[in-house]
Design an enzyme around this catalytic site. Structure first.
Site, PDB file in Angstrom:
ATOM      1  N   GLU A 121      26.129  42.988  23.666  1.00 44.00           N
ATOM      2  CA  GLU A 121      27.155  44.021  23.729  1.00 44.00           C
ATOM      3  C   GLU A 121      28.381  43.642  22.919  1.00 44.00           C
ATOM      4  OE1 GLU A 121      25.773  47.033  24.524  1.00 44.00           O
ATOM      5  OE2 GLU A 121      27.959  47.175  24.393  1.00 44.00           O
ATOM      6  N   SER A 207      18.629  27.920  10.347  1.00 42.16           N
ATOM      7  CA  SER A 207      17.863  29.050   9.842  1.00 42.16           C
ATOM      8  C   SER A 207      18.817  29.875   9.021  1.00 42.16           C
ATOM      9  CB  SER A 207      17.295  29.895  10.954  1.00 42.16           C
ATOM     10  OG  SER A 207      18.266  30.209  11.899  1.00 42.16           O
ATOM     11  N   HIS A 344      14.819  42.171  17.008  1.00 42.86           N
ATOM     12  CA  HIS A 344      14.830  40.851  16.387  1.00 42.86           C
ATOM     13  C   HIS A 344      16.217  40.227  16.489  1.00 42.86           C
ATOM     14  CE1 HIS A 344      14.484  37.601  13.540  1.00 42.86           C
ATOM     15  NE2 HIS A 344      15.469  38.120  12.837  1.00 42.86           N
ATOM     16  N   SER A 345      17.222  41.025  16.209  1.00 41.95           N
ATOM     17  CA  SER A 345      18.610  40.561  16.281  1.00 41.95           C
ATOM     18  C   SER A 345      19.497  41.790  16.317  1.00 41.95           C
ATOM     19  CB  SER A 345      18.957  39.725  15.045  1.00 41.95           C
ATOM     20  OG  SER A 345      19.072  40.577  13.914  1.00 41.95           O
TER      21      SER A 345
END
EC number: 1.2.4.4
Lengths: 453, 428
Positions: A121, A207, A344-345
């Protein structure tokens, strides 16, 4: 199954070259390998023998032309302990963990879930730049983390926050990293969810996940294997665990990692979270074989497939893998089947490539948290009242940590320049000084107020 | 990556029938192919044989020397069946025997590397050496004897996978143990590029110094060798120069190699150590038996001068040394010769100080001109020393092509090209 049985027959218990192969090499004068296996008996190498003499495989001849059929219709079976309603199926597989431990499982998973909701959020509201949730995969994190020793080294991909949560990484530090504030141990260098903790033996997540160009090459099993080798040499009685998704398993680095771990006999657990998607790419486009577990035997690696939403199955498999990896100095591959319930994100909207119905099924019918809750309730260790209290409490804890993290400034801008090398090179110091001078004149155009002086 | 060239065999991987003189660098070629191919191989062996130190840097004509009868004649049969024999484009100049580090021994470059590795494994019980074929001694013999001496858990082969080798090495280093990885040829380092650039170089920075892989050293044979062609001659230092977080080092001699390699191994940052393969056997000098360190990020002024500054690293240092003599002899020009030694972080101060004195700079490397490391040096020097420059900075480098096979003598930045560039700078 045909692949597995054929592979098992071929590989048997030996790894590497068979005895005949080594003798052949000895004859050709290849010194290194011969020296490394002095215990092999001198067998007569004779070309009159009709057995295969090839150094490269330990196998019998066959005179029927037959291709091995990869078996993907009924693949490697999925080990589970609880059914979808949290009931133990085979009592002899119940790990019979004490109440306190199982409650810790539950609280870690739910606290993670609560933190995920709030931080997701907060990204939507522009308060942090990026976030990745762990919805649906909490069981894989907590079940495996619980089966390890606290000093076992963890190399994660980016969706393993539950491992840190189980190891009692404080909420303050999770938030600090997401905000990149002065308390961030990573000194504000990386995007959110790139946690790292030396004390808890959790190697900093790496990553290059940019919001628009997510890359699959997030897992680097190579380093994990090297760390395992070093642990073996040091007689540390430690295992290394390396987490990665089924997408990352397509990377060359995964192949390299498996092969090195097997040939160099490293005490490592390769833990694959097969959650059905690599961003938008479903498994049908990621591989054609029987998932990741089927690859293990190809490398000579002990392998298993488990129900990743069954925290006890994950726990049992990891526990046994750990015991044997350390005792026998060999790698283990665990493929935990699960489902990525979230996007996913925060840069992804998965309704673009999958149906809401599919997601709802997993959320409602096969969720690691619900299954464990049913188990707890059936044992009389949890009830609705406690559930309500805990939800309120965990939310409050997360909100407090969140508000505090938001108030803190970012680290001083000069930390942009440190830790490139252990010592700062002269040229870099000059660049640092030039930025300081630049800010003296043009500082008003930079967000200096948000950074520590 | 294909099977490596055996430098102590002839440059071709083809064999020769036993009836032909086995004359490939003094080591017998492997037996057994058809005569036609064998003949071609024998000719190739002669054409591509690398001569040891002491030979001048020029071509020599051999008139059909040593060809047995019954050979297939080349297409130009009937003409002068002259053969060009390659000799090295440089002369290795040993440095005077170092007296401050105790007893010395005559060593060539690969022996100096072995000595450094031996010292490291003796001092540091966590140190391990790994890569392709290192167990039996390595394709360039750099690890001979080490497995027998230190054990198979410390000197071992890995599967054929450079990304794996470097990734594995990073992991060892993350635990604090010393990892010495060998990449068989610098030309093959590219599969490991991601591991080096995205992982090794950034480990400390991205973790806020919680983790690092400083005890990783990667070694690789580097540079032209006379017959290496596209995939056994490359000098990739410029690719890595662009990567903050690693160090890149290139020695010019056995004494330098041992001291610099020991410094790399002990340095708390991941290092890449490129070893000029043409010098492995050609460079011989007295090297201390005990360990010693040569500092990183410090260039060495190996000859002082007043008119021009010449900068190079690795094999090319010997080329510019000779250019300096030529300049003195033919033009009366006094050259200051600098061996850069560490590519990054590089010693800006030494180079600039020299250019401020001389006013002229020539940088030379085998790697292609565009984007080569000479561009970085040139750019920095013109920023720092603009008003001191008497002439534009000169770069004498390989052409912007892949490294060619038969055209190597035309490709490399030899002393004539360097001399010519120097002459133009003097006359500017």
């Amino acid at each position: 199954m045909a692949v597995v049985t054929a592979a098992a027959r071929v590989l048997g218990s030996s790894r590497g070259l068979g005895q005949d192969g080594l003798l052949l090499l000895r004859r050709l004068g290849v010194r290194g390998l011969a020296i490394s296996h002095p215990q092999r008996q001198q067998q007569r190498f004779s070309s009159l023998d009709d057995k295969p003499q090839f150094p490269g495989a330990s196998a019998e001849f066959i005179d029927k032309l037959e291709f091995i059929q990869p078996n993907v219709i009924s693949g490697i079976p999925i080990y589970r302990v609880m059914d979808r309603q949290g009931q133990i199926i085979n009592p002899s597989e119940d790990p019979n963990l004490p109440q306190e431990k199982v409650l810790k499982f539950y609280k870690s998973m739910t606290l993670l879930n609560t933190m995920d909701r709030i931080l997701y959020e907060s990204q939507r509201q522009g308060r942090i730049s990026f976030y990745m949730t762990n919805y649906g995969e909490e069981g894989t994190h907590v079940g495996s983390a619980a089966a390890l020793d606290n000093t076992d080294l963890v190399f994660g991909q980016y969706r393993e926050a539950g491992v840190l949560m189980y190891r009692d990484y404080p909420l303050e530090l999770f938030m600090a990293q997401c905000y990149g504030n002065v308390s961030d141990l990573g000194k504000g260098r990386q995007m959110p969810v790139h946690y790292g903790c030396k004390e808890r033996h959790f190697v900093t997540i790496s990553s290059p996940l940019a919001t628009q160009i997510p890359q699959g090459e997030d897992a680097h099993p190579g380093p994990a294997v090297g760390a395992a080798y070093a642990a073996k040499r040091a007689n540390a009685n430690r295992v290394v665990i390396c987490y990665f998704g089924e997408g990352a398993a397509s990377e060359g680095d995964a192949h390299a990692g498996f092969n090195f771990a097997a040939t160099l006999e490293c005490p490592i657990i390769f833990f694959c979270r097969n959650n059905g998607y690599a961003i938008s790419t479903p498994t049908s486009e990621q591989y054609r074989g029987d998932g990741i577990a089927a690859r293990g035997p190809g490398y000579g690696i002990m392998s298993i497939r488990v129900d990743g939403n069954d925290v006890f199955a994950v726990y049992n498999a990891t526990k046994e893998a750990r015991r044997r990896a350390v005792a026998e100095n060999q790698p283990f591959l665990i493929e935990a089947m699960t489902y990525r319930i979230g996007h996913h994100s925060t840069s992804d909207d998965s309704s673009a490539y999958r149906s809401v119905d599919e997601v709802n099924y997993w959320d409602k019918q096969d969720h690691p948290i619900s299954r464990l809750r049913h188990y707890l309730q059936s044992r009389g260790w949890w009830d609705d009242e406690q559930e309500k209290d805990w939800r309120k409490q965990s939310r409050k804890k997360v909100m407090e940590a969140f508000e505090q993290a938001e108030r803190k400034p970012k680290p001083n801008f000069s930390l942009l320049f440190s830790d490139v090398y252990q010592e700062m090179p002269a040229q870099l110091r000059k660049q640092q000084e030039s930025l300081a001078r630049h800010l003296q004149t043009y500082g008003e155009h930079y967000p200096l107020d948000h950074f520590e002086k | 990556m294909g099977p490596p060239l055996q430098p102590n065999q002839c440059g071709s991987r083809l064999g020769a029938p036993p009836s032909l003189p086995a004359e490939c660098g003094g080591v017998a070629c492997k037996p057994g192919l058809r005569v036609g191919m064998a003949v071609a191989a024998a000719i190739a062996c002669r054409l591509l044989r690398l001569r040891a130190a002491g030979a001048g840097g020029h071509w020599r004509r051999l008139r059909g020397a040593g060809l047995p009868r019954g050979f297939l004649q080349p297409a130009s049969a009937g003409e002068d069946a002259a053969q060009w024999r390659r000799v090295a484009h440089f002369t290795f100049q040993p440095d005077p025997e170092p007296l401050e580090y105790g007893q010395t021994q005559k060593m060539n470059l690969f022996q100096a590397v072995t000595s450094a590795l031996d010292n490291s494994l003796a001092k540091d019980p966590t140190a391990v050496i790994f890569g392709e074929d290192v167990a039996f001694g390595g394709v360039f013999r750099c690890t001979v004897g080490l497995r027998d001496k230190y054990g198979k858990d410390r000197v071992f082969n890995t599967p054929l996978c450079e990304q794996g080798i470097v990734g594995f090495g990073i992991g060892i280093a993350v635990t604090g143990a010393t990892a010495i990885a060998e990449i068989q040829f610098a030309d093959y380092i590219f599969p490991a590029f991601d591991q080096i650039v995205n992982e090794a170089a950034k480990y400390r920075y991205r973790s806020g110094d919680l983790f690092n892989c400083g005890s990783l050293t990667i070694r690789a044979p580097w540079g032209c060798v006379g017959h290496g062609a596209v995939y056994h001659s490359q000098s990739p230092e410029a690719f890595f120069a662009h990567c903050p977080g690693i160090k890149v080092v290139v020695p010019r001699s056995p004494f330098q190699a041992k001291g610099l390699l020991l410094s790399c191994i002990e340095d708390k940052n991941p290092c890449i150590f490129f070893e000029p393969k043409i010098l492995y056997r050609a460079a011989v000098e007295q090297v201390p038996v005990e360990p010693y360190n040569i500092p990183l990020s410090q260039a060495e002024v190996i000859q002082e001068g007043s008119d021009v500054t010449l900068v190079a690293w690795g094999t090319q240092v010997h080329v510019i040394r000779e250019v300096a003599s030529m300049a003195q002899e033919k033009l009366g020009v006094s050259c200051e010769v600098i061996d850069l030694r560490t590519i990054i972080p590089w010693d800006v101060d030494t180079v600039c100080k020299s250019v401020i004195k001389t006013g002229r700079l020539l940088v030379s490397h085998e790697a292609p001109l565009t984007g080569g490391f000479a561009s970085e040096i040139s750019s920095t020097v013109q920023e720092e020393c603009f008003l001191n420059l008497e002439a534009p900075i000169s770069r004498v480098c390989g052409y912007d092509t892949p490294f060619p096979h038969v055209f190597e003598p035309f490709y490399i930045p030899d002393k004539w090209k360097c001399y010519d560039a120097l002459r133009k700078m003097i006359n500017y």
